[in-house]
Design an enzyme around this catalytic site. Sequence first.
Site: not given
Ligand code: ADP
Ligand code: F6P
Length: 325
Positions: A15, A76, A106-108, A129, A131, A133, A175, A189, A191, A218, A227, A256
């Site tokens: 993202g 992606r 991000g992590d992916g 990201t 998020d 996260d 996410r 603020g 509730e 209130k 989400e 956002q």
């Molecule tokens: P984010 O990087 O924000 O966590 P995604 O999880 O969608 O987002 O991952 C982004 C891209 O990273 C994926 O579409 C893919 O191309 C690559 N990716 C994700 N997981 C793996 C993995 N296990 N091995 C190699 N590439 C990955």
């Molecule tokens: O990771 C960023 C994010 O905006 C998340 O907050 C949300 O769950 C997701 O991406 C939405 O992804 P897409 O743009 O593919 O709808």
Amino acid sequence: MAKEVNTIGVLTSGGDAPGMNAAIRAVVREAIAKGKKVKGIRRGYAGLLEEEIIDMNAHSVSDIISRGGTILQTARCLEFKEEEYQKKGAEICKKHGIDGLVVIGGDGSFQGAQKLANHGINTIGIPGTIDLDIDCTEYTIGFDTAVNTAMDAIDKVRDTSTSHERCSIIEVMGRGAGYIALWCGIANGAEDVLLPERYDYDEQALVNHIIDGRKKGKQHHIIINAEGIGHSASMAKRIEAATGVETRASILGHMQRGGSPTAKDRVYASTMGCLAVDLLCEGKSNRVVGYRHGEFVDFDIDEALSMKKEVDEYQVKICHDLSNS
Ligand code: ADP
Ligand code: F6P
């Protein structure tokens, strides 16, 4: 011995997030300052596999620091999870002379970078990201801007909620993580704040809280729903039926993810971009940049991916205390 890097590639993946352009600009300009060539890879790993690779110079990143999104675009790419395509990606990097790569995502995306490092491309990840996260870092590019955008939107919903004496459920992104919800909970603020990390499905407690609030005079009741919990529209119907208080749901959605980055996102993203290039120039690979305890740091990707972080317990407590006293 550290491998000398001559051509640095940069891509954005997953993202998009406001501040990614500031990071791209920093990578390009810091690399040029260190005498390296720079290539931009469009559309993340999908673009790498399609060889969408462009030469970049200092001018390529003029006028982008204030712009949301990513000039390199992002995607992606599910196939990149397969070994065959990771090998192909590394071969394409080598064909284009890219021996160092900065991956903003991000992590992916970091897992993709790790695989390319295993195939001989020096890689550094930058956390991007909205998020927040990513476990190895207290800061990710785009979170600050996204929280400010959501905060402004929630203030606006609150105005109309007060005029109509309604309950409003406002769903924010994140996410599976509740960081945006928690920050907005404190900043607006609210509730009630519903976090995926803490949610107990006790809707009766929400109903009681709304009824108590009404008794105390209130005029609105703002519920920020993450989400990761979702279902805001059906929740609104049930709450209206149980409380008799008119209830509306607003899902803030992709607004956002856009907009001009805040000063914090511009400055931190610029710092991370420079640090990533500095690490590559020191011959480092398979690392991610992070921000912890007030410092910019770097970790081995394997270590970074195995780290765990929790929502800040004190923030959760004050968020609850401030809306319930
Ligand atoms: P984010 O990087 O924000 O966590 P995604 O999880 O969608 O987002 O991952 C982004 C891209 O990273 C994926 O579409 C893919 O191309 C690559 N990716 C994700 N997981 C793996 C993995 N296990 N091995 C190699 N590439 C990955
Ligand atoms: O990771 C960023 C994010 O905006 C998340 O907050 C949300 O769950 C997701 O991406 C939405 O992804 P897409 O743009 O593919 O709808």
